[in-house]
Design a protein around this motif. Structure first.
Motif, short mmCIF file in Angstrom:
data_model
loop_
_atom_site.label_atom_id
_atom_site.label_comp_id
_atom_site.label_asym_id
_atom_site.label_seq_id
_atom_site.Cartn_x
_atom_site.Cartn_y
_atom_site.Cartn_z
N UNK A 65 0.83 -1.20 0.00
CA UNK A 65 0.00 0.00 0.00
C UNK A 65 0.87 1.26 0.00
N UNK A 66 1.91 1.25 0.82
CA UNK A 66 2.81 2.41 0.82
C UNK A 66 3.48 2.58 -0.55
N UNK A 67 3.86 1.48 -1.17
CA UNK A 67 4.47 1.55 -2.50
C UNK A 67 3.49 2.14 -3.51
N UNK A 68 2.24 1.71 -3.45
CA UNK A 68 1.22 2.26 -4.35
C UNK A 68 1.01 3.75 -4.11
N UNK A 69 1.02 4.16 -2.85
CA UNK A 69 0.87 5.57 -2.52
C UNK A 69 2.00 6.40 -3.11
N UNK A 70 3.20 5.87 -3.02
CA UNK A 70 4.35 6.58 -3.58
C UNK A 70 4.29 6.61 -5.11
N UNK A 71 3.85 5.51 -5.71
CA UNK A 71 3.71 5.49 -7.17
C UNK A 71 2.69 6.52 -7.63
N UNK A 72 1.61 6.69 -6.86
CA UNK A 72 0.60 7.70 -7.19
C UNK A 72 1.16 9.11 -7.07
N UNK A 73 2.24 9.27 -6.31
CA UNK A 73 2.91 10.56 -6.21
C UNK A 73 3.96 10.75 -7.30
N UNK A 74 4.20 9.68 -8.08
CA UNK A 74 5.15 9.78 -9.18
C UNK A 74 6.48 9.10 -8.96
N UNK A 75 6.58 8.25 -7.92
CA UNK A 75 7.86 7.59 -7.62
C UNK A 75 7.78 6.09 -7.93
N UNK A 76 8.70 5.65 -8.79
CA UNK A 76 8.83 4.21 -9.05
C UNK A 76 9.34 3.57 -7.76
N UNK A 77 8.58 2.63 -7.22
CA UNK A 77 8.87 2.12 -5.88
C UNK A 77 8.98 0.61 -5.85
N UNK A 78 10.04 0.13 -5.20
CA UNK A 78 10.27 -1.31 -5.06
C UNK A 78 10.34 -1.65 -3.58
N UNK A 79 9.51 -2.57 -3.14
CA UNK A 79 9.55 -3.08 -1.77
C UNK A 79 10.33 -4.38 -1.80
N UNK A 80 11.48 -4.40 -1.13
CA UNK A 80 12.32 -5.60 -1.17
C UNK A 80 11.94 -6.59 -0.07
N UNK A 81 12.51 -7.77 -0.15
CA UNK A 81 12.17 -8.88 0.74
C UNK A 81 13.41 -9.30 1.53
N UNK A 82 13.37 -9.15 2.84
CA UNK A 82 14.51 -9.52 3.69
C UNK A 82 14.40 -10.93 4.25
N UNK A 83 13.25 -11.60 4.12
CA UNK A 83 13.02 -12.88 4.79
C UNK A 83 12.99 -14.09 3.86
N UNK A 84 12.74 -13.88 2.57
CA UNK A 84 12.62 -15.00 1.65
C UNK A 84 11.18 -15.22 1.24
N UNK A 85 10.98 -15.70 0.02
CA UNK A 85 9.63 -15.90 -0.51
C UNK A 85 8.82 -16.83 0.39
N UNK A 86 7.63 -16.40 0.73
CA UNK A 86 6.74 -17.22 1.54
C UNK A 86 6.96 -17.11 3.04
N UNK A 87 8.04 -16.47 3.45
CA UNK A 87 8.32 -16.33 4.89
C UNK A 87 7.74 -15.00 5.36
N UNK A 88 6.52 -15.05 5.87
CA UNK A 88 5.83 -13.88 6.38
C UNK A 88 5.35 -14.21 7.79
N UNK A 89 6.23 -14.09 8.78
CA UNK A 89 5.90 -14.54 10.14
C UNK A 89 4.70 -13.82 10.74
N UNK A 90 3.89 -14.56 11.47
CA UNK A 90 2.69 -13.99 12.08
C UNK A 90 2.74 -14.01 13.61
N UNK A 91 3.39 -15.01 14.20
CA UNK A 91 3.47 -15.06 15.66
C UNK A 91 4.61 -14.18 16.15
#
Length: 248
Positions: A65-91
């Protein structure tokens, strides 16, 4: 939804008229390990580039969402991944484990940053401002202290960790910093903030900082108990000003 008044109707029409953002998943690798970033491209004229580094729950809808907000302001935005594909911890335990392993292995942290920055560059993201949230703010400052050969226009940390690891430091010739901090942050108290500012002053760093009264840790995270709309809007406006200062 009921619209009351001409000004509200105009505001709604303006919001609906914003160009659609072409956001998409970008897969990349580091030594055979899979990672999954997110790219948001402005629909028309581009002002510059931004890289986002996620919180301790990984790259989620919040960063997108933040990336989309920045793109709407005119900034090409890339959100990188520090944990690895599929690793999105919840606990809480999983989040602490994912971040703790990188806090203990700064070489690995920097390798992950470099891989993400390289993936961003391959998608046309050039000389970006790097912005991080919470854990991502800590990672952003790790990059600021160790920029290597990565071209960066600036660094922004939103309620991130501010400690400087032993053996590291800041240089006066790094790109400028923007620090958004909550005055009621118990995870990173004001004493830590004061020490950090003193460190920047001693190093001669070009920086800009703001403290938001009553704002706890993670005050920008939409929908959370810690979200503070006033502080979020102020820090977002300040960030937009910082982007303008760095890029235009």
């Amino acid at each position: 939804m009921m619209i009351k008044g001409t000004h509200a109707l105009i505001a709604l029409l303006a919001l609906c008229s914003l160009p659609a953002v072409a956001g998409k998943q970008i897969d990349y690798q580091l030594d055979g390990e899979a990672f999954s970033g997110y790219l948001a491209i402005p629909a028309s004229f581009e002002k510059g580039s931004v890289v986002i580094i996620h919180d301790w729950d990984g790259l989620t809808d919040y960063e997108r969402q933040r990336a989309d907000m920045l793109a709407n302001l005119g900034y090409r935005t890339f959100a990188l991944d520090m944990f690895g594909a599929g690793n999105r911890p919840t606990s809480l335990e999983a989040k602490k484990a994912a971040t703790g392993s990188l806090y203990e292995d700064r070489v690995r942290m920097r390798e992950l940053i470099e891989a993400g920055m390289s993936a961003a560059q391959s998608q046309g993201v050039t000389q970006p401002v790097v912005a991080g949230y919470c854990f991502g703010g800590t990672v952003t400052l790790e990059l600021a202290r160790n920029p290597g050969n990565m071209p960066v226009s600036g660094y922004a940390s939103f309620h991130g960790g501010l400690g400087t690891p032993d053996g590291q430091g800041y240089s006066e010739d790094i790109a400028p910093l923007f620090i958004a901090h909550g005055g009621a942050d118990k995870a990173v108290p004001m004493a830590d903030f004061a020490t950090f500012i003193q460190t920047l002053e001693q190093a001669g760093v070009d920086y800009w900082s703001q403290v938001y009264g009553g704002a706890p840790h993670a005050f920008t995270v939409f929908g959370s108990e810690r979200y503070r709309e006033k502080a979020d809007k102020k820090s977002w406006q300040a960030f937009k000003t910082f982007l303008t200062y760095r890029m235009e």
